[in-house]
Design an enzyme around this catalytic site. Structure first.
Site, PDB file in Angstrom:
ATOM      1  CB  CYS A 114      -0.937   0.021   1.198  1.00 44.60           C
ATOM      2  SG  CYS A 114      -2.153  -1.283   1.064  1.00 44.60           S
ATOM      3  CG  HIS A 261      -3.414   3.195   1.044  1.00 45.98           C
ATOM      4  ND1 HIS A 261      -3.764   2.718  -0.197  1.00 45.98           N
ATOM      5  CD2 HIS A 261      -3.587   2.160   1.910  1.00 45.98           C
ATOM      6  CE1 HIS A 261      -4.123   1.458  -0.085  1.00 45.98           C
ATOM      7  NE2 HIS A 261      -4.030   1.089   1.183  1.00 45.98           N
ATOM      8  CG  ASN A 291      -6.748  -1.225  -0.192  1.00 53.18           C
ATOM      9  OD1 ASN A 291      -5.885  -0.893  -0.996  1.00 53.18           O
ATOM     10  ND2 ASN A 291      -6.457  -1.554   1.050  1.00 53.18           N
TER      11      ASN A 291
HETATM   12  N1  ACO Z   1     -19.287  -9.453   5.308  1.00 53.05           N
HETATM   13  C1  ACO Z   1     -19.969  -9.779   6.428  1.00 53.05           C
HETATM   14  N2  ACO Z   1     -19.372 -10.101   7.581  1.00 53.05           N
HETATM   15  C2  ACO Z   1     -18.029 -10.085   7.631  1.00 53.05           C
HETATM   16  C3  ACO Z   1     -17.248  -9.768   6.495  1.00 53.05           C
HETATM   17  C4  ACO Z   1     -17.940  -9.436   5.315  1.00 53.05           C
HETATM   18  N3  ACO Z   1     -17.276  -9.091   4.192  1.00 53.05           N
HETATM   19  N4  ACO Z   1     -15.952  -9.825   6.837  1.00 53.05           N
HETATM   20  C5  ACO Z   1     -15.908 -10.184   8.128  1.00 53.05           C
HETATM   21  N5  ACO Z   1     -17.164 -10.344   8.598  1.00 53.05           N
HETATM   22  C6  ACO Z   1     -17.572 -10.716   9.957  1.00 53.05           C
HETATM   23  C7  ACO Z   1     -16.502 -11.492  10.678  1.00 53.05           C
HETATM   24  O1  ACO Z   1     -16.595 -12.873  10.385  1.00 53.05           O
HETATM   25  C8  ACO Z   1     -16.820 -11.174  12.119  1.00 53.05           C
HETATM   26  O2  ACO Z   1     -17.892 -11.982  12.542  1.00 53.05           O
HETATM   27  P1  ACO Z   1     -17.918 -12.593  14.033  1.00 53.05           P
HETATM   28  O3  ACO Z   1     -17.941 -11.401  14.936  1.00 53.05           O
HETATM   29  O4  ACO Z   1     -19.152 -13.406  14.045  1.00 53.05           O
HETATM   30  O5  ACO Z   1     -16.643 -13.380  14.157  1.00 53.05           O
HETATM   31  C9  ACO Z   1     -17.342  -9.745  12.086  1.00 53.05           C
HETATM   32  O6  ACO Z   1     -17.746  -9.533  10.723  1.00 53.05           O
HETATM   33  C10 ACO Z   1     -16.285  -8.717  12.452  1.00 53.05           C
HETATM   34  O7  ACO Z   1     -15.084  -8.988  11.717  1.00 53.05           O
HETATM   35  P2  ACO Z   1     -13.809  -8.124  11.887  1.00 53.05           P
HETATM   36  O8  ACO Z   1     -12.728  -8.664  11.009  1.00 53.05           O
HETATM   37  O9  ACO Z   1     -13.499  -7.951  13.345  1.00 53.05           O
HETATM   38  O10 ACO Z   1     -14.320  -6.724  11.281  1.00 53.05           O
HETATM   39  P3  ACO Z   1     -13.680  -5.322  11.431  1.00 53.05           P
HETATM   40  O11 ACO Z   1     -14.650  -4.437  12.086  1.00 53.05           O
HETATM   41  O12 ACO Z   1     -12.291  -5.384  11.960  1.00 53.05           O
HETATM   42  O13 ACO Z   1     -13.577  -4.873   9.907  1.00 53.05           O
HETATM   43  C11 ACO Z   1     -11.950  -4.640   8.145  1.00 53.05           C
HETATM   44  C12 ACO Z   1     -12.767  -5.601   9.004  1.00 53.05           C
HETATM   45  C13 ACO Z   1     -12.895  -3.824   7.329  1.00 53.05           C
HETATM   46  C14 ACO Z   1     -11.063  -5.480   7.258  1.00 53.05           C
HETATM   47  C15 ACO Z   1     -11.109  -3.713   9.048  1.00 53.05           C
HETATM   48  O14 ACO Z   1     -10.464  -4.447  10.047  1.00 53.05           O
HETATM   49  C16 ACO Z   1     -10.069  -2.922   8.292  1.00 53.05           C
HETATM   50  O15 ACO Z   1     -10.367  -2.117   7.424  1.00 53.05           O
HETATM   51  N6  ACO Z   1      -8.793  -3.112   8.611  1.00 53.05           N
HETATM   52  C17 ACO Z   1      -7.693  -2.353   8.018  1.00 53.05           C
HETATM   53  C18 ACO Z   1      -7.443  -2.712   6.585  1.00 53.05           C
HETATM   54  C19 ACO Z   1      -6.230  -1.979   6.088  1.00 53.05           C
HETATM   55  O16 ACO Z   1      -5.991  -0.828   6.421  1.00 53.05           O
HETATM   56  N7  ACO Z   1      -5.393  -2.627   5.351  1.00 53.05           N
HETATM   57  C20 ACO Z   1      -4.138  -1.979   5.008  1.00 53.05           C
HETATM   58  C21 ACO Z   1      -3.968  -1.791   3.626  1.00 53.05           C
HETATM   59  S1  ACO Z   1      -4.076  -3.252   2.676  1.00 53.05           S
HETATM   60  C22 ACO Z   1      -2.496  -3.645   2.129  1.00 53.05           C
HETATM   61  O17 ACO Z   1      -1.492  -3.120   2.556  1.00 53.05           O
HETATM   62  C23 ACO Z   1      -2.378  -4.772   1.150  1.00 53.05           C
END
Ligand code: ACO
Length: 334
Positions: A114, A261, A291
């Site tokens: 990223c 980003h 992203n």
């Molecule tokens: N649809 C529905 N439910 C989902 C999905 C989905 N797509 N994905 C996960 N869930 C569920 C999970 O299974 C979990 O269910 P549970 O509570 O029953 O176990 C619940 O939703 C919460 O999941 P989390 O992973 O804790 O969700 P979170 O609120 O953390 O959001 C996300 C996930 C959007 C990925 C977030 O953590 C995020 O944006 N993180 C940062 C991403 C980022 O900045 N990446 C860096 C750049 S990428 C790179 O460098 C390649």
């Protein structure tokens, strides 16, 4: 010492729009969950066989070269940032050199996910400043959709990523007060496997992956510890932006436009609040493209420029955080 400036920008995204609703046909997710957690409404995914990472990079590059008022033959160095190259090796920089029909100029590939574009821009900045090159083509391009796990198991990662490419032509500035002011780069390898794709690797090559293959083996899909990444991102973004501002005796109030980003709209909003920036000081387009990793900053910068939000004299801040972890910022007087 002379300064480097961005003389032309370009971007390309595949025509194929994939909405959140479309994703529900092959995984258990919902438009509401994706919008609420990430801000994403739709993304572009390559129709298999219709494009490649280098191919999209070339399209963005042609636009950037044209917007710089140059010919491909004026480019004297290529820097290509991606985590999704067409080949394991060589990297796509050489494919751009060939496709643009440029003489045997150097081509460098950057593997910083990223923050890849900001890292690449910092390399271009230094090469221009020292006089080594005059017109450097910097590209960020990603074809994520081919490698994502399109099942409910992969939903935490798959819904976030989109395909596309962005490019910039970096040239010497004829105005000492305009151009890239500084760049700031960081990494923390202890978090390398928190956001990673482990296989294939020379330590675990394809035949071994196939031999080991079981339903449980997900090492050939990207893995992301989302919460952990989120927490680090909301700390590192403000930190690296402040580092850039302080290095230039500036404050958040001086920023005309922050182009972060596009990892997650919630991260960008958190950074905006932390830094007390107004809505008009931050540019977001993750809603339309998801992203796109190394492509996200140049795509967003190009769109911001096209919308008249990047004007001569403006202070533009680019900032990125991602896999590695790596993070980086660049401050530009446009
Ligand atoms: N649809 C529905 N439910 C989902 C999905 C989905 N797509 N994905 C996960 N869930 C569920 C999970 O299974 C979990 O269910 P549970 O509570 O029953 O176990 C619940 O939703 C919460 O999941 P989390 O992973 O804790 O969700 P979170 O609120 O953390 O959001 C996300 C996930 C959007 C990925 C977030 O953590 C995020 O944006 N993180 C940062 C991403 C980022 O900045 N990446 C860096 C750049 S990428 C790179 O460098 C390649």
């Amino acid at each position: 010492m002379r300064k480097a400036r961005i003389a032309g920008l370009g971007f390309y995204v595949p025509e194929n729009v994939v909405t959140n609703q479309d994703l529900t046909s092959f995984m258990d997710t919902s438009d509401e969950w994706i919008r609420e957690r990430t801000g994403i409404e739709e993304r572009r995914w390559v129709v298999p066989g219709e494009d490649t990472t280098s191919g999209m990079g070339v399209k963005a590059a042609r636009m950037a070269i044209e917007n710089a008022g140059l010919e491909a033959s004026d480019i004297d160095f290529i820097i290509f940032a991606t985590l999704s190259p067409d080949y394991y090796f060589p990297g796509p920089g050489v494919q751009v050199q060939e496709a643009l029909g440029i003489d045997t100029i150097g081509a460098l590939d950057v593997r910083n996910q990223c923050s890849g574009f900001v890292y690449a821009l910092s390399v271009a900045d230094q090469y221009i400043k020292t006089g080594m090159y005059n017109n450097i083509l910097v590209i960020g391009s990603e074809y994520h959709s081919g490698g994502l796990e399109k099942t409910t198991r992969g939903r935490g990662v798959t819904v976030i990523f989109g395909d596309g490419a962005g490019a910039a032509v970096v040239t010497a500035s004829d105005d000492a007060n305009r151009g890239i002011l500084s760049t700031h780069l960081h990494s923390e390898g202890k978090n390398a496997t928190e956001l990673a794709l482990i296989g294939p690797a020379t330590s675990r090559w394809v035949d071994q992956i196939i031999a080991d293959h079981s339903e449980e083996d997900t090492s050939f899909y990207p893995y992301m510890n989302g919460n952990y990444v989120f927490k680090h991102a909301v700390t590192r973004f403000p930190e690296v932006i402040m580092e850039a501002l302080m290095a230039n005796n500036l404050t958040p109030a001086d920023i005309d436009l922050l182009v972060p980003h596009q990892a997650n709209l919630r991260i960008a909003q958190f950074v905006q609040r932390t830094m007390k920036l107004r809505d008009d000081q931050v540019f977001n387009n993750i809603m339309k493209y998801g992203n796109t990793t190394a492509a996200s900053v140049p795509i967003a910068l190009t769109e911001a420029f096209q919308q008249g939000r990047v004007k001569p004299g403006d202070l533009i801040c680019l900032a990125a955080f991602g896999s590695g972890f790596t993070w980086a910022s660049a401050l530009i007087r446009w």
